[in-house]
Design an enzyme around this catalytic site. Structure first.
Site, PDB file in Angstrom:
ATOM      1  N   CYS A 132     -11.899   7.173  22.967  1.00  0.00           N
ATOM      2  CA  CYS A 132     -10.826   8.129  22.685  1.00  0.00           C
ATOM      3  C   CYS A 132     -10.803   9.239  23.732  1.00  0.00           C
ATOM      4  O   CYS A 132      -9.737   9.643  24.202  1.00  0.00           O
ATOM      5  CB  CYS A 132     -11.001   8.704  21.289  1.00  0.00           C
ATOM      6  SG  CYS A 132      -9.706   9.873  20.804  1.00  0.00           S
ATOM      7  N   CYS A 229     -13.086   8.122  12.786  1.00  0.00           N
ATOM      8  CA  CYS A 229     -11.955   8.838  12.185  1.00  0.00           C
ATOM      9  C   CYS A 229     -10.909   7.914  11.594  1.00  0.00           C
ATOM     10  O   CYS A 229     -10.244   8.264  10.622  1.00  0.00           O
ATOM     11  CB  CYS A 229     -11.325   9.779  13.210  1.00  0.00           C
ATOM     12  SG  CYS A 229     -10.430   8.951  14.552  1.00  0.00           S
TER      13      CYS A 229
END
Length: 394
Positions: A132, A229
């Protein structure tokens, strides 16, 4: 979801933007136009507040990374809910900076979630936070920020940037070893580092929470996000099963003897001990661990703990945070996000990095990252493609 009024038009996912960037100077060179990535947590809120207090022209942005975000967080997991977006907006209001939400859900799915699933399907163990940072926060977001006229992206990562007297920058560990996030930032290249800002690297987490309270930020006591997440319930195996389906295979001993069956090799990781569903104990009565995962024949191999000892590794796709490593050198290496540093000898051969460990390390698997350090300085990062282990070659 909105962009900045009157800003130059840019693709919504940040692709194909100009690579030419003006050099972003240190704070001493004058105020900068800063885009502060605000997750809705305390760290990014204080980072944005510090950047604004330093005199920079700061704009807050929350990245909407889920196509179907939940309204509320589940426990302390996740960081991409509607609640998080609202927390970020309230923090921006307190700081007194403009605030926007950018939809990067499609880019996040392609570059992070799909990559995560594909890596597990191939028998590797990826780090989605590292991916990410590489693909979203310091590629898609930074590219779009530069195209819109910003000088730097500010985040709440715990790491330090050191500006060198003769020019250039170095990435270093944070002063708080318990919160240091330099490992997942090791993918940043020199150009990205030149346009990055990490205001929290010189502070402990407890001090950040106290500062948030003094600043009147409602997120001062908000729990940190944990785990992955985009898997809000923490059930990674269930998530992978939904994406990859059930694929029954054999659990084998190191000599090839069948000990049991599994529902999908992707549900195991190197070094795993629990949940193996082995029908009978080992002859020596000692615990067994996952030593190897083979997607080719859909088998999982288990054995004694000493079979996990990694003596050396090969890594590919190196990315350097400054001057690239050349030839052979002595470093320390971190092999997991929360792992200890180990002394190593690293040799660069073209685009392949070979690392020899002074002492064996356990539970290291292809797909993970090896990050090299010179003292507190991050030298660079590469993706582990193979390990040399006692008992089972990978």
């Amino acid at each position: 979801m909105s962009d900045f009024p009157g800003a130059p038009t840019a693709p919504s996912d940040g692709r194909n933007l100009p690579r030419e960037r003006p050099e972003a100077g240190a704070a001493a060179n004058g105020p900068l136009r800063v885009l502060a990535a605000m997750s809705g947590g305390v760290d990014s809120a204080v980072a944005a507040a510090r950047a604004a207090e330093a005199g920079h022209e700061v704009t807050g942005v929350h990245l909407a990374l889920s196509a179907n975000p939940q309204s509320f967080r589940t426990g302390a997991r996740g960081c991409c809910t509607i609640e998080d977006s609202r927390d970020a907006r309230r923090a921006a209001d307190v700081i007194g900076i403009p605030f926007y939400v950018w939809d990067l859900a499609e880019r996040f799915r392609e570059d992070v979630i799909d990559d995560f699933v594909a890596e597990y399907a191939a028998g590797r163990t990826p780090n989605p936070c590292l991916r990410c940072n590489e693909k979203i926060k310091f590629a898609a977001l930074l590219d779009k920020a530069i195209a819109l006229g910003f000088d730097a992206v500010c985040t709440g990562h715990y790491a330090r940037i050191v500006d060198l007297p003769g020019g250039g920058r170095e990435l270093h560990r944070a002063v708080d070893p318990a919160k240091d996030q330099s490992y997942v930032l090791g993918v940043l290249d020199t150009d990205q580092l030149a346009h990055s800002m990490f205001p929290l690297g010189d502070t402990t987490k407890d001090a950040i929470r106290e500062e948030a309270e003094r600043r009147g930020l409602a997120v001062a006591k908000k729990p940190d996000s944990h785990d992955i997440c985009f898997i809000a319930d923490g059930d990674t195996q269930g998530f992978l099963a939904r994406h990859l389906g059930e694929a029954t295979g054999d659990i084998l001993d190191a000599d090839g003897t069948k000990l049991g069956e599994h529902d999908g090799a992707y549900g195991f990781t190197i070094g795993q001990r629990k949940g193996l569903r082995i029908g009978r104990p080992a002859a020596d009565g000692k615990p067994r661990y996952v030593l190897d995962i083979s997607p080719v024949n859909n088998t999982v191999t288990v054995g004694p703990a000493e079979g996990l000892d990694v003596l050396g590794l090969t890594a590919i796709r190196p990315r350097w945070c400054g001057t690239p490593a050349v030839g052979e050198g002595r470093y320390t290496a971190q092999l997991r996000a929360h792992g200890e540093e180990v002394p190593v000898t690293a040799t660069l051969d073209g685009e392949e990095l070979r690392v020899r460990l002074d002492t064996p390390a356990r539970g290291i698997a292809p797909g993970q990252a090896v990050v090299l350090y010179d003292g507190t300085r991050v030298v660079g990062s590469a993706t582990i493609s193979a390990t040399e282990r006692r008992g089972v070659p990978a």
